[in-house]
Scaffold this active site. Structure first.
Site, short mmCIF file in Angstrom:
data_model
loop_
_atom_site.label_atom_id
_atom_site.label_comp_id
_atom_site.label_asym_id
_atom_site.label_seq_id
_atom_site.Cartn_x
_atom_site.Cartn_y
_atom_site.Cartn_z
N ARG A 157 0.98 -1.10 -0.12
CA ARG A 157 -0.14 0.04 0.15
C ARG A 157 0.73 1.16 0.40
O ARG A 157 1.61 1.60 0.99
CB ARG A 157 -0.72 0.04 1.67
CG ARG A 157 -1.42 -0.80 1.29
CD ARG A 157 -2.36 -0.93 2.42
NE ARG A 157 -3.03 -2.16 3.08
CZ ARG A 157 -4.76 -3.04 2.89
NH1 ARG A 157 -5.25 -2.11 1.59
NH2 ARG A 157 -4.66 -3.23 2.95
N ARG B 107 -6.56 -5.32 -0.24
CA ARG B 107 -7.77 -5.28 -0.11
C ARG B 107 -8.41 -3.30 0.30
O ARG B 107 -7.84 -2.26 1.13
CB ARG B 107 -8.37 -5.66 1.02
CG ARG B 107 -10.08 -5.65 1.04
CD ARG B 107 -10.24 -7.04 2.02
NE ARG B 107 -10.81 -8.04 1.66
CZ ARG B 107 -10.36 -8.86 2.77
NH1 ARG B 107 -9.44 -9.01 4.26
NH2 ARG B 107 -10.20 -10.37 2.01
N HIS C 257 3.25 -9.38 0.89
CA HIS C 257 3.00 -8.73 1.75
C HIS C 257 4.24 -8.18 2.40
O HIS C 257 4.23 -7.45 4.12
CB HIS C 257 2.50 -9.83 3.09
CG HIS C 257 1.41 -8.52 4.08
ND1 HIS C 257 1.77 -8.58 5.68
CD2 HIS C 257 0.53 -7.83 3.81
CE1 HIS C 257 1.05 -7.96 5.98
NE2 HIS C 257 0.65 -6.86 5.64
N HIS D 157 0.92 -0.92 15.31
CA HIS D 157 1.16 -1.58 13.58
C HIS D 157 2.63 -2.66 13.60
O HIS D 157 2.52 -3.53 12.89
CB HIS D 157 0.69 -0.92 12.70
CG HIS D 157 1.17 -1.53 11.35
ND1 HIS D 157 1.35 -1.60 10.74
CD2 HIS D 157 -0.04 -2.49 11.36
CE1 HIS D 157 1.40 -2.07 9.55
NE2 HIS D 157 0.10 -2.89 9.73
#
Length: 687
Positions: A376, A406, A436, A593
């Protein structure tokens, strides 16, 4: 433990508990008012995604007649009923908090008005706005024999309109129409100040449209106008094996997402029974309908609270990320990294250093190749521009773009095309696996040899979220890490036989087994009577095998401390099972995170950074990366970060054996880990 209680917490019920912790931040009167409004918005957005993905999947199982229990003991139907009860109660509590925040904002001079509260001057101003700006954008959609029920977009706000005609018999069914409230316009319409008033006043766009509904249906009388909103199944169902072009297949699926099966219908309190019945029948929604006592979709509060000028006292104090001290005195990042590894802790340290690393590599004539994963990225990304410039300058640039991130698929498709036009080699990863891992590799020619420089991160290469999320980034020129980085890119972009990783743990091939081996080693230390300890920080823990392995370690005497922000399916503190495990969750100003794993290892401490949570999808269906930190000084810095989290007694909640959470309550001086972390010099050591 109660014999009837499963040794595992259900993943989706655990997620509901997480979103309730977000709601608690909106309820917390110690948080500034506009920040509380943002937490209300985050809770709404979270619940939308949960409904459109997780609940949608459960509904699919129910429709397929699937009745098998999951490993936590729930059938799809039983789980769905419990989720809906808890979600409904949570929404009720959310709107109670919303009204409390509104009262607070009103005292500060920020007021949301109803149309009948406006003065004549204000009504004239908003009427002009309607006729000049709003009216031209609206499209009334009648529903009758010649005009079928329209396709309603997911998560958009609509008005259901019931109309009648003069002399119309009472028993005759009213006419039904739908109007989409334009999302391109601001949801809250500013109202001119009253005379001698310094207040900022707003009305809702849907209420302004309702006031002028007769202008859209000339000759009809309005019986009722009610807002409603639909959430559709948003999970992509790709046939990657049969897709000749993955990019085209994903573009098709994004279009299909717009008309995925409905999974939730929200409507305003007091909706006319005929209008509600029409919606339920047309959308085939019987049970999953939610009546809302307030404005639908509070996610609008995020933009409102962020963009409202002034009122700094109603926000958290601004934090300006520090540029890393290690790079401050140089215009050549590579010269620093030849001497030492550098660790960054975002958002307290600036993501600009990552931008500068890639930009410098793009401009350096001695750099031959740049390889990078993008999951992202932010709008107008400096990284994307730098990669494009490097390719145009003739460097070998390889970018692994994850098209299946997503809700970011469209943005990633745009970046992929932009990079391809610039001459980059764009790879869309491996069939059936999301990429990822977060890693950048720079290959540079130095004194008749090649040296590799690597950046490994726990978060995305996104400058915007790097200001909002806590993440760790490691810069290194360590040759072992560099060799593993090259091998990783070779596996993703080409044909490569299984590689024996010297430093990395890589999913789906060996990451889980490597973690198991490290946990077993800690069990061995405990069995030998040595101190044994594991600290692991992540977003979610739901893999059954991993939980079982932690239970075994606990029973062997290993002290285990887990910092899990979101879903946690492990039950801590259960006698005979997990009495040596403690789990906390921190929900605060920044989204926690980072993924960090610490092993005491008999005093020879090891710490790893990772892109992977301990979920089945991360360990088996994604390309993930776990990287060791070799520098002892940086390991100490990471341990200090973990210790800050573990000592938090203001925003930390502790997971109880029954699956609920309670705020940490102890006699120690108040400590808020995120506020402590701002003072970098307190926890970070330099050479």
């Amino acid at each position: 433990m109660n014999k009837s209680m499963s040794p595992y917490v259900n993943r989706d019920l655990s997620w509901i508990e997480f979103n309730r912790r977000v709601l608690e931040e909106a309820q917390d009167s110690n948080n500034p008012l506009l920040e509380r409004a943002k937490f209300l918005a985050i809770m709404s957005s979270n619940l939308d995604e949960f409904m459109s993905v997780r609940v949608a999947g459960i509904q699919d199982q129910i429709k397929a007649g699937y009745t098998k229990k999951d490993f936590t003991g729930y059938t799809p139907d039983g789980l769905w009923k419990r989720l809906m009860r808890r979600a409904s109660q949570m929404v009720t509590d959310q709107y109670k908090a919303y009204r409390e925040v509104l009262r607070g904002l009103n005292k500060e001079g920020i007021t949301f008005r109803t149309m009948d509260e406006l003065s004549a001057m204000q009504l004239h101003a908003v009427d002009e706005y309607f006729h000049e700006i709003v009216f031209p954008v609206l499209t009334p959609m009648a529903v009758d024999q010649s005009r079928p029920f329209p396709l309603l977009h997911t998560r958009e706000l609509y008005l259901a309109v019931l109309l009648g005609q003069e002399e119309m018999p009472p028993e005759e069914e009213p006419f039904f129409a739908i109007i989409q409230v334009p999302s391109i316009l601001q949801r809250l319409v500013p109202v001119p100040c009253r005379t001698n008033s310094k207040k900022k006043e707003f009305v809702f766009l849907e209420e302004l449209i309702e006031r002028h509904i007769s202008t859209l249906f000339y000759g009809y009388k309005t019986i009722a106008v009610h807002p409603f909103r639909l959430t559709r199944n948003a999970d992509l169902t790709l046939n990657e094996e049969g897709a000749e072009d993955l990019l085209e297949e994903i573009e098709k699926e994004i279009r299909r997402r717009r008309w995925g099966l409905p999974v939730r219908l929200e409507f305003g309190k007091g909706m006319h029974p005929y209008a509600l019945q029409m919606l339920k029948e047309e959308l085939e929604q019987g049970d999953n309908i939610i009546e809302i006592d307030g404005p639908l979709d509070l996610s609008f509060l995020m933009k409102f609270a962020s963009s409202l000028p002034g009122y700094e006292s109603l926000r958290f104090e601004k934090i300006e990320p520090l540029y890393p001290q290690e790079f401050e005195e140089t215009d050549n990042i590579f010269s620093v990294l030849r001497q030492e590894d550098v660790l960054l802790y975002h958002p307290y340290e600036s993501f600009e250093a990552v931008d500068d690393f890639v930009t410098e590599a793009a401009q350096d004539p001695d750099v031959l190749a740049i390889k990078m994963t993008l999951y992202r990225v932010s709008g107008q990304s400096i990284l994307v521009q730098a990669l494009a410039a490097a390719a145009e300058a003739g460097k070998q640039v390889t970018v692994v773009v994850e098209l299946k991130a997503r809700f970011d698929e469209e943005r990633n498709i745009a970046w992929a095309r932009q990079l391809e036009k610039a001459g980059c080699h764009v790879v869309y990863g491996l069939v059936g696996l999301k990429t990822h891992a977060k890693i950048t590799l720079v290959v540079r020619r130095e004194q008749q040899m090649l040296r590799r420089y690597v950046h490994v991160g726990t978060g995305n290469y996104n400058g915007n979220t790097a200001r909002l999320y806590t993440d760790i980034g490691l810069f290194t020129s360590h040759p072992v890490i560099g060799a593993d980085a090259s091998a990783l890119f070779n596996e993703v972009t080409g044909y490569s036989s299984p590689y024996e990783w010297k430093a990395f743990g890589v999913a789906p091939t060996d990451l889980k087994q490597k973690l198991f081996t490290l946990i077993e080693r800690e069990k061995g230390h405990a069995a030998a009577g040595k101190p044994a300890r594991i600290i692991a920080k992540m977003n979610s823990l739901s893999n059954q095998e991993m939980i079982d392995k932690l239970y075994e370690a606990s029973q062997a005497g290993v002290k285990i401390e887990l910092i899990v922000r979101g879903v946690c399916c492990l039950r801590p503190g259960v006698p005979g099972l997990s009495e040596n495990i403690r789990v906390i969750s921190i929900v605060d100003r920044f989204l926690e995170h980072s993924r960090i794993v610490y092993f005491h290892n008999g005093g020879e401490e090891e710490i790893y950074l990772s892109s992977a949570d301990w979920m089945t999808r991360n360990l088996t269906r994604r390309i993930e990366l776990m990287c060791p930190v070799f520098d002892a000084r940086l390991r100490r810095n990471l341990f200090n970060i973990l210790q800050l989290n573990l000592n938090d007694n203001m925003k930390a909640r502790e997971l109880l054996p029954n699956g609920s959470y309670a705020r940490v309550n102890n006699e120690l001086p108040p400590m808020r880990s995120q506020f402590k972390a701002i003072n970098i010099k307190k926890w970070k050591t330099y050479r």
